[in-house]
Scaffold this active site. Structure first.
Site: not given
Length: 643
Positions: A222, A347
């Protein structure tokens, strides 16, 4: 004696002294009237804590060479003694660390996992080596999460004495911002106690593809919940609602953006998982999940590996490259639209070259440590990958430690000096914000007291109990009374006895069976470094699975309590009817689980994602849209709280 010879001699003497220093608490340098970091016998502006931070940064910038500024743009890895893989072990390779520091690299990830006292001593040793460099710039030491149950090389680390909390998904199951913030404060204190100043977390990724193996470290499916709880995480670690305080831990929220939307759940560490499937509507939800952490002024953001397909920004399709190379993603959306002013750290290994052994390894020639994720720019020269990333907005490249390719790009005019200066200032400013120039050392005795203390673990255990989700309790089977005879599978007999239960040898001798199982997974890519370690593939329990057979055999004899460790959203259809009680677990020891079974504590969790009803429903859902499988067996938010 020439200066170069003096430097070599000083380095050798320093390295020889490290083992002696490891046996002490605080180095003498930390107690000096001031830290003469450039060894010139006088206090310069950057060494003076009484001056404004901007003045200190600019003074240091003026003293730095281009080569030193470029080196600040790398975030390397501290290698372990003995050269174990990607840095896992109990102590650092000090000679390797000294070599990196000599190149000007002074930001590092740590993956060692010794006891807390030793950890503090090892990090002090790195700071002592850093202090001896030309300008004495202290090391920033970062870590992947260390305080949960799931451990995957390259994504999380073993606890190593740190307090053990429910998975991040378990925090989402509780849904309590105050608890997440409290977790952040306690874990930040543990990190700083051992000399770690940066958390490569939280994951504000939206968990939309249920087969994705990285979802366990998210706050679920959510967007509003993820945003709210990731913001609380940042506030807790950094120490305030307004950003990082000196005693806090800098958070690097990740992975910007769309990482959780990879078809089939294949992960972006792997060549076969280099794309995410989205559309503008779903992409907006993935972006919204970051709002809370950005509002809390996370010190940094880490762009995702993956290439976002089906997305436009300002009406233009995004370049089909990983987000670390995407100017619209970083300079446009993150810095422009979202007004982010902190550090952007790529990353790991996005500038490395991915050879055939990396793209398509075989059993005869597995990937091993040929690790690289240059998705979308595989054909560029390494120098040009650095240039593209820097110009897209990367301030620091993760997982690399050789400044030469980036320096070559700068000298060739592919990256401007102003871009280097901008990045260097952000890196230095963060070190000053953390107080590292004034004292980077820690007290090893204090680390032994703080890390994994009984008081902190008691709070972690309380969170573990609350985070679990009870999905079924037929005929009021729970809680079990003390003295009940139980047959166990996947649960410690010692823990059951400690909970007051009587353990028997066969289901027919029991009052109740208790079975704990893992979510199904497959190893679909055994020759890939990450694919061989990650949980991929199916989520459904099948009739011929050992777990299903165990549950069926027990349920034929006695009421059966089934607990499933939900590192991914399992399909529980075959277990639901057989289970008299059914738990979804999000990071719990057997002792904590049995406290719930016996009523000593109550689970309060609600599912942070839906649980699909079939493998077909999983295959047909859209990877970028949250909770969109047909006819889910359980909906997000389901969960029973016993009176």
């Amino acid at each position: 004696m020439p200066r170069s010879a003096r430097s070599i001699l000083r380095g050798a003497l320093l390295l020889a002294s490290v083992s002696g220093m490891v046996a002490t608490a605080l180095p003498a340098a930390a107690k000096a009237p001031f830290r003469d970091l450039n060894h010139n016998g006088k206090r310069d502006a950057y060494e003076n804590p009484a001056l404004a931070l901007d003045k200190r940064v600019e003074d240091l910038m003026r003293r730095m060479t281009l080569e030193e500024k470029v080196a600040l743009m790398l975030h390397g890895s501290l290698q372990a003694e003995g050269g174990r893989g990607i840095g896992m072990g109990k102590a650092y390779d000090k000679a390797s660390a000294q070599e990196l520091l000599a190149r000007g690299v002074n930001s590092f990830i740590t993956r060692i996992g010794p006891d807390p006292r030793t950890f503090a001593q090892e990090n002090n040793a790195i700071q002592k080596l850093a202090e001896a460099t030309r300008l004495g710039i202290p090391a920033t030491i970062s870590t992947d999460p260390r305080n949960h149950f799931a451990v995957t090389a390259g994504a999380s680390s073993e606890t190593g004495g740190f307090s053990q909390w429910p998975e991040t998904l378990g925090m989402a199951a509780i849904g309590d911002e105050a608890l997440v913030e409290r977790f952040g404060k306690l874990v930040a204190a543990e990190y700083r106690a051992v000399g770690i100043q940066m958390a490569l977390s939280p994951q504000a990724d939206l968990y939309t593809e249920p087969r994705w193996p990285r979802g366990v470290a998210t706050f679920g499916a959510d967007p509003a919940t993820v945003s709210r709880l990731a913001g609380a995480y940042v506030r807790g670690f950094q120490g305030s609602a307004g950003g990082l305080v000196k005693s806090g831990v800098a958070t690097i929220v990740k992975h910007w953006v769309g990482y959780g939307a990879e078809p089939e759940g294949f992960d972006g560490h792997n060549y076969y998982g280099r794309t995410a499937k989205l559309d503008n509507e779903s992409f907006a939800q993935h972006v919204a999940a970051f709002d809370g952490s950005l509002a809390a002024k996370s010190a940094g953001v880490m762009p995702t590996y993956v290439i976002a397909e089906g997305v436009t920004i300002d009406g233009k399709p995004v370049p089909q490259v990983g987000a670390g190379f995407s100017k619209p993603m970083i300079e446009g959306l993150l810095r422009g639209t979202k007004k982010f002013g902190g550090i952007v750290i790529s990353d790991w290994a996005i500038t490395n070259t991915c050879p055939e052994q990396c793209m398509a390894p075989t059993a005869e020639k597995p990937q091993g440590f040929a690790i690289a994720m240059p998705w979308g720019v595989e054909k560029l020269a390494e120098e040009d990958r650095y240039a593209m990333g820097a110009n897209a907005g990367i301030d620091q490249f993760g997982g690399v430690d050789d400044p030469a390719p980036l320096l070559a790009a700068v000298k060739a005019g592919k990256v401007s000096a102003s871009r280097v200066n901008e990045a260097a200032r952000r890196v230095l400013r963060l070190k000053f914000d953390l107080g590292l120039f004034d004292n980077p050392y820690v007290d090893a005795d204090a680390a032994a007291r703080i890390v994994g203390s009984k008081a902190t673990q008691a709070e972690a255990d309380t969170a573990q109990r609350a985070a679990q989700v009870l999905l079924e309790n037929k005929n009021g089977l729970l809680p079990l009374s003390v003295g009940k005879k139980v047959w166990l599978s996947g649960v410690s007999a010692d823990a059951a006895k400690a909970a007051g239960l009587v353990v028997v040898d066969a289901p027919e001798q029991a009052d109740v069976a208790i079975v704990r199982v893992a979510t199904p997974h497959e190893t679909l890519h055994p020759n890939h470094f990450f694919g061989s370690r990650q949980h991929e593939g199916r989520l459904d329990f099948r009739a011929d699975d050992d777990a299903t057979k165990t549950v069926n055999a027990a349920a034929a004899k006695v009421p059966t309590i089934v607990a499933v460790d939900l590192d991914r959203p399992a399909v529980l259809t075959l277990l639901k009817d057989k289970a008299s009680a059914l738990y979804g677990l999000f990071g719990a020891s057997d002792a904590v689980f049995l406290d719930l079974v016996t009523g000593k504590a109550k689970s309060k969790g609600k599912l942070p994602f839906e649980l699909p009803s079939s493998a077909k429903a999983v295959e047909e859902q859209h990877p970028g849209r949250p909770d969109d499988s047909a006819d889910p067996l359980y909906k997000r938010g389901d969960g029973i709280v016993l009176p």
